[in-house]
Design an enzyme around this catalytic site. Structure first.
Site, PDB file in Angstrom:
ATOM      1  N   HIS A  43      22.682   8.258 -13.454  1.00  0.00           N
ATOM      2  CA  HIS A  43      22.951   9.700 -13.320  1.00  0.00           C
ATOM      3  C   HIS A  43      23.322  10.217 -14.712  1.00  0.00           C
ATOM      4  O   HIS A  43      24.493  10.318 -15.077  1.00  0.00           O
ATOM      5  CB  HIS A  43      24.092   9.937 -12.333  1.00  0.00           C
ATOM      6  CG  HIS A  43      24.523  11.373 -12.246  1.00  0.00           C
ATOM      7  ND1 HIS A  43      23.699  12.376 -11.756  1.00  0.00           N
ATOM      8  CD2 HIS A  43      25.674  11.979 -12.604  1.00  0.00           C
ATOM      9  CE1 HIS A  43      24.344  13.527 -11.811  1.00  0.00           C
ATOM     10  NE2 HIS A  43      25.538  13.316 -12.327  1.00  0.00           N
ATOM     11  N   GLY A  92      40.664  19.374  -7.925  1.00  0.00           N
ATOM     12  CA  GLY A  92      39.658  19.838  -8.878  1.00  0.00           C
ATOM     13  C   GLY A  92      38.605  20.707  -8.226  1.00  0.00           C
ATOM     14  O   GLY A  92      38.604  20.933  -7.012  1.00  0.00           O
ATOM     15  N   ASP A  98      20.887  14.853  -7.913  1.00  0.00           N
ATOM     16  CA  ASP A  98      19.660  14.878  -8.713  1.00  0.00           C
ATOM     17  C   ASP A  98      18.427  14.974  -7.816  1.00  0.00           C
ATOM     18  O   ASP A  98      17.459  15.662  -8.140  1.00  0.00           O
ATOM     19  CB  ASP A  98      19.584  13.629  -9.591  1.00  0.00           C
ATOM     20  CG  ASP A  98      20.819  13.457 -10.442  1.00  0.00           C
ATOM     21  OD1 ASP A  98      21.138  14.375 -11.208  1.00  0.00           O
ATOM     22  OD2 ASP A  98      21.481  12.409 -10.317  1.00  0.00           O
TER      23      ASP A  98
END
Length: 328
Positions: A187, A14, A159
């Site tokens: 998250h 991916g 984050d």
């Protein structure tokens, strides 16, 4: 030369995997003198593109890359793994509710958690990246209970990095000037980037950035919704910054934290700050190079407490949605 460590990566073909694997193979994650064996795991339909990824890794001739195993078999992929980076998951699609996504991905993490417990090395550590990563980590941990609960992590370092960037831009400084940024909770769009305990050049953020309205509103929203903003801008998810977040997460676990600073990772709550034990929750953490500890005693205003309560409540709701996937 050290003996190679085995690093298993799911979703290896991916976008995030494609950005992450060269960083691992080059020594950026585990160090310039640590050989690695990559164990790349994909679903059967993605084995063909995974072949191309393996070809490219071989063509790079990384000195530290000792071997590559590409497989769709979880037992083979996790066999002897010292690290398991669970990147692969089904993305949320149009018309799909969060509960649907949790149900689909939850089943994936049942089998992965069990396979890690059955096959991985005794010192294995697991970082879950595939979303919803906190609850996916909770499912995997509870289906892999032979692996101690302090070995399971979910990524909120992305984050933290996003929050540092936003604060640095607002203050007109480099991101390296920003420290002590804690991400609390999930998250998700409810996460809380704690600006009240953060510092810029060693000074409290609130004394450098005096625009309270911006801090309490635009700043928080910009971090919470950054992933969606990137998708809107480029038509694809934030694969490169997510891969970098994985690199930073692993390094912040295995390398001692700078004196006076801390980083963010989601881990199994021990009840600190009144957050229910057993939830995979993001906390400020420090490492001594071998073990993480939750930073204790940070002052939290009523504003911060409210934001943390909201994101922790979402984690409880997600746990309820997947309760049938968690063994009693």
């Amino acid at each position: 030369m050290k003996a190679p460590i085995k690093v298993a990566v799911t979703g290896a073909a991916g976008q995030i995997g494609y950005s992450l694997l060269p960083r691992i193979a080059s020594g950026s994650v585990f160090g310039p003198d640590q050989p690695v064996e990559l164990r790349l795991i994909e679903i059967p339909n993605a084995l063909k593109p995974l072949e191309g990824v393996v070809m490219e890794l071989n063509d790079c001739s990384f000195p530290l890359l000792s071997n590559i195993v590409a497989t769709a078999d979880l037992d083979e992929g996790f066999s002897g793994a010292n690290w398991a980076l669970l990147v692969g998951s089904v993305p949320r699609k149009a018309g799909m509710e969060r509960k649907d996504l949790l149900g689909i991905n939850g089943k994936i993490f049942i089998s992965q958690g069990a396979a890690i417990a059955k096959n991985a090395a005794s010192d294995v550590r697991v970082v879950v990246v595939g979303n919803p990563c906190n609850t996916n980590c909770l499912i995997a941990m509870n289906n892999g209970r032979d692996v101690p609960s302090d070995r399971w992590f979910a990524m909120t370092r992305l984050d933290e990095n996003r929050a540092k960037s936003q604060l640095a831009t607002k203050a007109g400084v480099h991101s390296t000037a920003v420290s002590n940024v804690a991400i609390w909770g999930n998250h998700s769009s409810t996460l809380y980037p704690d600006f009240e305990n953060a510092k810029i050049n060693g000074k409290p953020v609130t004394s450098v950035i005096t625009d309270t309205q911006w801090l309490e509103n635009d700043f928080i929203k910009s971090v919470q919704l950054r992933g969606a903003a990137i998708i809107e801008a480029r038509g694809l998810s934030s694969a490169k910054s997510a891969a970098h977040g994985v690199v930073d997460t692993v390094r912040s676990i295995i390398e001692p934290t700078a004196a006076g600073d801390f980083h963010s990772v989601a881990l199994c709550s021990d009840g600190s700050y009144g957050i229910e034990a057993g939830l995979i929750t993001s906390f400020p953490v420090r490492s001594n190079g071998s073990k993480l500890e939750i930073v204790q005693g940070l002052p939290l205003s009523d504003f911060s407490k409210g934001k943390i309560e909201a994101t922790v409540n979402e984690l409880k709701q997600e746990r309820e949605m997947v309760k049938e996937l968690i063994p009693a």
